[in-house]
Design an enzyme around this catalytic site. Structure first.
Site, PDB file in Angstrom:
ATOM      1  N   ARG A  40     -15.190  12.650  10.510  1.00  0.00           N
ATOM      2  CA  ARG A  40     -14.095  12.298   9.501  1.00  0.00           C
ATOM      3  C   ARG A  40     -13.096  13.280   9.149  1.00  0.00           C
ATOM      4  NH1 ARG A  40     -13.949  10.261   3.290  1.00  0.00           N
ATOM      5  NH2 ARG A  40     -12.471   8.678   3.321  1.00  0.00           N
ATOM      6  N   ALA A 102      -7.045   7.218   4.336  1.00  0.00           N
ATOM      7  CA  ALA A 102      -8.307   7.236   5.189  1.00  0.00           C
ATOM      8  C   ALA A 102      -9.337   6.318   4.388  1.00  0.00           C
ATOM      9  CB  ALA A 102      -8.749   8.601   5.337  1.00  0.00           C
ATOM     10  N   SER A 103      -9.577   5.334   5.069  1.00  0.00           N
ATOM     11  CA  SER A 103     -10.639   4.178   4.194  1.00  0.00           C
ATOM     12  C   SER A 103     -11.956   4.954   4.012  1.00  0.00           C
ATOM     13  CB  SER A 103     -10.822   2.999   5.111  1.00  0.00           C
ATOM     14  OG  SER A 103      -9.518   2.435   5.333  1.00  0.00           O
ATOM     15  N   MET A 104     -12.631   4.120   2.953  1.00  0.00           N
ATOM     16  CA  MET A 104     -14.109   4.604   2.799  1.00  0.00           C
ATOM     17  C   MET A 104     -14.853   4.626   4.041  1.00  0.00           C
ATOM     18  SD  MET A 104     -15.085   2.583  -0.609  1.00  0.00           S
ATOM     19  CE  MET A 104     -16.672   3.027  -0.696  1.00  0.00           C
TER      20      MET A 104
END
Length: 405
Positions: A40, A102-104
């Protein structure tokens, strides 16, 4: 320049996040290899705003001045804002409206599991964002099977550059995601990573019969969404259940502009009709996130937006809370308010305009309770080939009633 120690720390944090996702059940075994190969952190900018769960705010972290803090945030299971105000606010402090994120990681992992890919499945992603999702899909399915659409040119270009640097080459398209990507249709899966209020017919039209559309969907009644998993039928319709509550930034063309309600209440309370109610903020779902009550009221009371104002500031010691309801119908100025005070069993209701919004909301709440207060997961959605949206309870044969007068 990165040191061997820095790289070791990053590797350790990446492994720790992957292990957490596995142990929590968010990351399924078939996605583990992709998550291990595509970190990520590689997709996050130097300046970013991780969401602080304690304060409910996005706090800036800059890799150039706080590399250790940046690494910890990059590999934490929290959403991270990467853009404010459609790129008009450069920082370093938070802007007015977060517009790309940015999502979890746990949310990303669960949504990828929801789409149930298979070898050589073709996937259309709506909302590229950082590009991490597209990278994970490419690592699993191959570049030629992944198309991702991003409305913001600068966000799309940055994601494309990061993907190329990692040796990943999905088709990154800058455009309006509502149009899909007809040139390379049909797709087996459509994965939407932005909140939707009106499901575009193009997505169903570009999905093979039997294919899936997975999207965060909700109404303008509140910001909260629920993940819907639609199966596309031979006639181009799509239908399926809501899986769980969550919340995403909304598709830009479907954001709610609160300025449109500026003329609804010219004088307060003016000539509004007045009554009382024993319905509490808790009954309305206002005291917790992801409330089924709020979600269902949105289903049953169309074209209604609402907001809660609480008087808990230094200048207001009364603790008074006001829930406002506004009619979104073009040309209408109908509104309602419910004023609650601590220690008082009844709240004051005021309504103005042809729509009696509070009456509609209270009837919707009564209907939901009469059904046994079902959870969000008990509901579902059908989208016709023309794009009409029809929510239902327990199955398409049981449509949710509308209480609009």
């Amino acid at each position: 320049m990165s040191t061997e120690h820095d790289q070791a720390d990053s590797t350790g944090l990446h492994a720790e996040l992957t292990r957490f996702l596995r142990d929590s059940g968010a990351l399924t075994s078939d996605w583990a290899e992709a998550f291990e190969a595509v970190p990520r952190a590689a997709f996050l900018p130097d300046l970013m705003w991780p969401f602080d769960m304690d304060t409910g705010a996005g706090l800036p972290v800059d890799r150039r001045t706080d590399p250790a803090g940046w690494e910890r945030a990059a590999y934490s299971d929290v959403p991270v804002t990467i853009q404010w105000d459609d790129g008009q606010h450069p920082g370093p402090g938070p802007g007015r409206v977060p517009t790309s994120s940015a999502s979890m990681p746990s949310v990303v992992a669960r949504m990828l599991a929801d789409i149930e890919v298979f070898p050589d499945a073709r996937v259309l992603e709506i909302g590229t964002g950082t590009g991490w999702n597209a990278g994970l899909l490419s690592a699993r399915l191959g570049d030629r099977n992944v198309v991702t659409v991003e409305v913001d040119e600068s966000v799309a270009e940055r994601a494309r550059a990061v993907l190329r640097r990692l040796g990943l080459h999905p088709d990154v398209v800058c455009g309006d995601g509502r149009d899909g990507r007809p040139d390379t249709a049909p797709y087996d899966r459509v994965l939407v990573t932005a909140g939707v209020r009106d499901m575009p017919a193009a997505w169903s039209a570009q999905t093979r019969p039997g294919g899936l559309i997975v999207a965060p969907w909700g109404t303008h009644y509140c910001d909260e969404d629920a993940l819907v998993r639609l199966t596309v039928a031979d006639d181009g319709s799509a239908s399926g259940p809501f899986c769980r509550p969550l919340e995403f930034m909304k598709i830009r063309a479907q954001r709610l502009d609160w300025r449109r309600f500026g003329s609804h209440v010219e004088r307060y309370p003016g000539d509004a009709a007045e009554s009382v109610t024993t319905v509490t903020l808790s009954d309305l779902g206002e005291e917790r996130r992801f409330s089924a009550a709020k979600f269902v009221i949105g289903l049953c009371v169309p074209d209604c937006a609402h907001v809660l104002n609480t008087g808990r500031g230094a200048s207001d010691e009364s603790g008074e809370s006001t829930v406002w309801f506004f009619d979104m119908t073009e040309g209408s100025r109908s509104w309602a308010s419910v004023v609650s005070r601590p220690g008082e069993a009844k709240a004051v209701v005021r309504q103005s305009g042809p729509r009696k919004l509070w009456d509609e909301v209270s009837r919707a709440l009564e209907w939901w309770r009469g059904q046994g207060s079902p959870r969000v997961e008990s509901f579902g959605l059908t989208v016709t080939p023309e794009g009409a949206q029809r929510p239902w309870l327990a199955g398409p044969a049981h449509p949710v009633p509308s209480f609009a007068e």
